[in-house]
Design a protein around this motif. Sequence first.
Motif, PDB file in Angstrom:
ATOM      1  N   ALA A 117       0.833  -1.214   0.000  1.00  0.00           N
ATOM      2  CA  ALA A 117       0.000   0.000   0.000  1.00  0.00           C
ATOM      3  C   ALA A 117       0.859   1.252   0.000  1.00  0.00           C
ATOM      4  CB  ALA A 117      -0.935  -0.009   1.213  1.00  0.00           C
ATOM      5  N   MET A 118       1.941   1.215   0.769  1.00  0.00           N
ATOM      6  CA  MET A 118       2.858   2.367   0.809  1.00  0.00           C
ATOM      7  C   MET A 118       3.516   2.572  -0.549  1.00  0.00           C
ATOM      8  SD  MET A 118       4.644   1.852   4.565  1.00  0.00           S
ATOM      9  CE  MET A 118       5.897   3.096   4.246  1.00  0.00           C
ATOM     10  N   ALA A 119       3.887   1.480  -1.207  1.00  0.00           N
ATOM     11  CA  ALA A 119       4.515   1.558  -2.524  1.00  0.00           C
ATOM     12  C   ALA A 119       3.537   2.141  -3.554  1.00  0.00           C
ATOM     13  CB  ALA A 119       5.001   0.184  -2.972  1.00  0.00           C
ATOM     14  N   GLN A 120       2.272   1.717  -3.479  1.00  0.00           N
ATOM     15  CA  GLN A 120       1.267   2.236  -4.405  1.00  0.00           C
ATOM     16  C   GLN A 120       0.997   3.716  -4.156  1.00  0.00           C
ATOM     17  OE1 GLN A 120       1.151   0.228  -7.051  1.00  0.00           O
ATOM     18  NE2 GLN A 120      -1.076   0.408  -7.132  1.00  0.00           N
ATOM     19  N   LYS A 121       0.953   4.102  -2.905  1.00  0.00           N
ATOM     20  CA  LYS A 121       0.754   5.516  -2.582  1.00  0.00           C
ATOM     21  C   LYS A 121       1.906   6.359  -3.144  1.00  0.00           C
ATOM     22  CE  LYS A 121       0.151   8.704   1.324  1.00  0.00           C
ATOM     23  NZ  LYS A 121       0.120   8.835   2.810  1.00  0.00           N
ATOM     24  N   ALA A 122       3.122   5.853  -3.005  1.00  0.00           N
ATOM     25  CA  ALA A 122       4.288   6.568  -3.539  1.00  0.00           C
ATOM     26  C   ALA A 122       4.206   6.681  -5.060  1.00  0.00           C
ATOM     27  CB  ALA A 122       5.574   5.845  -3.126  1.00  0.00           C
ATOM     28  N   LEU A 123       3.711   5.618  -5.713  1.00  0.00           N
ATOM     29  CA  LEU A 123       3.550   5.632  -7.169  1.00  0.00           C
ATOM     30  C   LEU A 123       2.569   6.715  -7.596  1.00  0.00           C
ATOM     31  CD1 LEU A 123       3.870   4.419 -10.025  1.00  0.00           C
ATOM     32  CD2 LEU A 123       2.071   2.772  -9.418  1.00  0.00           C
ATOM     33  N   PHE A 124       1.428   6.789  -6.912  1.00  0.00           N
ATOM     34  CA  PHE A 124       0.431   7.801  -7.252  1.00  0.00           C
ATOM     35  C   PHE A 124       0.953   9.216  -6.985  1.00  0.00           C
ATOM     36  CE2 PHE A 124      -2.556   4.290  -7.441  1.00  0.00           C
ATOM     37  CZ  PHE A 124      -3.485   4.726  -8.375  1.00  0.00           C
ATOM     38  N   LYS A 125       1.713   9.365  -5.918  1.00  0.00           N
ATOM     39  CA  LYS A 125       2.293  10.686  -5.625  1.00  0.00           C
ATOM     40  C   LYS A 125       3.194  11.140  -6.758  1.00  0.00           C
ATOM     41  CE  LYS A 125       3.899  11.548  -1.482  1.00  0.00           C
ATOM     42  NZ  LYS A 125       4.607  11.357  -0.189  1.00  0.00           N
ATOM     43  N   ARG A 126       3.996  10.207  -7.270  1.00  0.00           N
ATOM     44  CA  ARG A 126       4.891  10.546  -8.382  1.00  0.00           C
ATOM     45  C   ARG A 126       4.104  10.841  -9.658  1.00  0.00           C
ATOM     46  NH1 ARG A 126       7.729   6.043  -6.474  1.00  0.00           N
ATOM     47  NH2 ARG A 126       7.053   4.813  -8.278  1.00  0.00           N
ATOM     48  N   GLU A 127       3.151   9.977  -9.977  1.00  0.00           N
ATOM     49  CA  GLU A 127       2.403  10.100 -11.231  1.00  0.00           C
ATOM     50  C   GLU A 127       1.569  11.375 -11.281  1.00  0.00           C
ATOM     51  OE1 GLU A 127       2.057   8.135 -14.068  1.00  0.00           O
ATOM     52  OE2 GLU A 127       3.773   6.940 -13.419  1.00  0.00           O
ATOM     53  N   LEU A 128       1.010  11.766 -10.142  1.00  0.00           N
ATOM     54  CA  LEU A 128       0.107  12.913 -10.117  1.00  0.00           C
ATOM     55  C   LEU A 128       0.743  14.172  -9.540  1.00  0.00           C
ATOM     56  CD1 LEU A 128      -3.184  11.111  -8.938  1.00  0.00           C
ATOM     57  CD2 LEU A 128      -2.566  11.807 -11.269  1.00  0.00           C
ATOM     58  N   GLY A 129       1.988  14.054  -9.080  1.00  0.00           N
ATOM     59  CA  GLY A 129       2.671  15.219  -8.537  1.00  0.00           C
ATOM     60  C   GLY A 129       2.068  15.693  -7.224  1.00  0.00           C
ATOM     61  N   LEU A 130       1.812  14.750  -6.304  1.00  0.00           N
ATOM     62  CA  LEU A 130       1.127  15.055  -5.057  1.00  0.00           C
ATOM     63  C   LEU A 130       2.076  15.073  -3.863  1.00  0.00           C
ATOM     64  CD1 LEU A 130      -1.815  12.512  -5.526  1.00  0.00           C
ATOM     65  CD2 LEU A 130      -1.934  14.974  -5.945  1.00  0.00           C
ATOM     66  N   ASP A 131       1.735  15.907  -2.869  1.00  0.00           N
ATOM     67  CA  ASP A 131       2.384  15.753  -1.573  1.00  0.00           C
ATOM     68  C   ASP A 131       1.414  15.022  -0.651  1.00  0.00           C
ATOM     69  OD1 ASP A 131       0.535  17.611  -0.519  1.00  0.00           O
ATOM     70  OD2 ASP A 131       1.887  19.297  -0.865  1.00  0.00           O
ATOM     71  N   ASP A 132       1.851  14.733   0.570  1.00  0.00           N
ATOM     72  CA  ASP A 132       1.033  13.905   1.468  1.00  0.00           C
ATOM     73  C   ASP A 132      -0.303  14.548   1.835  1.00  0.00           C
ATOM     74  OD1 ASP A 132       2.537  11.541   1.761  1.00  0.00           O
ATOM     75  OD2 ASP A 132       3.928  12.555   3.107  1.00  0.00           O
ATOM     76  N   SER A 133      -0.401  15.866   1.734  1.00  0.00           N
ATOM     77  CA  SER A 133      -1.649  16.538   2.107  1.00  0.00           C
ATOM     78  C   SER A 133      -2.744  16.332   1.066  1.00  0.00           C
ATOM     79  CB  SER A 133      -1.404  18.038   2.298  1.00  0.00           C
ATOM     80  OG  SER A 133      -1.127  18.673   1.050  1.00  0.00           O
ATOM     81  N   ARG A 134      -2.364  15.846  -0.132  1.00  0.00           N
ATOM     82  CA  ARG A 134      -3.320  15.709  -1.234  1.00  0.00           C
ATOM     83  C   ARG A 134      -3.716  14.265  -1.516  1.00  0.00           C
ATOM     84  NH1 ARG A 134      -6.008  20.267  -2.146  1.00  0.00           N
ATOM     85  NH2 ARG A 134      -4.614  22.030  -1.856  1.00  0.00           N
TER      86      ARG A 134
END
Length: 200
Positions: free
Chosen positions: A156-173
Motif C-alpha cells: 500500500a505504501m509503494a502504491q501511494k508513492a507511485l500515485f504521488k509521483r504520477e500525479l505530482g502530489l504531496d502527502d496533504s493531497r
Amino acid sequence: MNKGVWDIVRAQFVTSAVKAEQYPSPQMIEAAFIGRSNVGKSSLINSLCRRNGLARVSATPGKTQTINYYLLNAKRNVEGGADTAQFYLVDLPGYGFAKTGKSNKDSDNLALVCQLIDIRHKPMESDIECYHWLLGCGLNVQIILTKADKLSKNAAMAQKALFKRELGLDDSRIITYSVTQNTMRSELINRIMTALENHR
C-alpha cells in the motif's frame, strides 16, 4: 484555544438529481465524491458517516447514474463548548458526468472534490485525465486510495508513492482508506472540514 477533531455525528439522504433544477434548496457548502465504477464509493461514504446502508452498495458496477445529496452534521469539541457545521456530501455518477456537469462544477459552494481510486491498480489514464481536468477547473482535489486493506502495508505504501509521483502530489493531497478497518477515517473527515473552512 484547544480544539478537538471533527467527527460526523449525523447523516441523512436528501435527494437524487439528474438536472440542476433538482438540486436541493437551500444551497450549502459541498464536498463531492467521484470515482470509476466499482471503486468503493458507496462503501466509503457509509464508513465515513458510520451509517450502513446510507449509500446503497450495488453489485452492479456503474449503478449510480444520479447525483445523490447527503446532509452531514459535523461536530468538534472546543474549550467551553463545541463547534458544529453542516454541509452536503455530493455523490457524483462518475468521470463522464464530471466533464458534462458544468452547472455542478461551476458551483461556488463546491469546496472539495474527493477523487477515489482503487489502490490495487496503477494509475489509469482516465484517473490521471480526470484529476488534471478537475485542477484545470480550479477545484480543490483530494485523492483517496480505496481498498487499502486488500494490500499488505508495504504494498500500500509503494502504491501511494507511485500515485504521488504520477500525479505530482504531496502527502496533504492523498490519503489511503480501508472501509473494513476504518483506518484514516478521522484524518479524512478533518481534511474535508479544513477544506470547507478555507473555502468560506
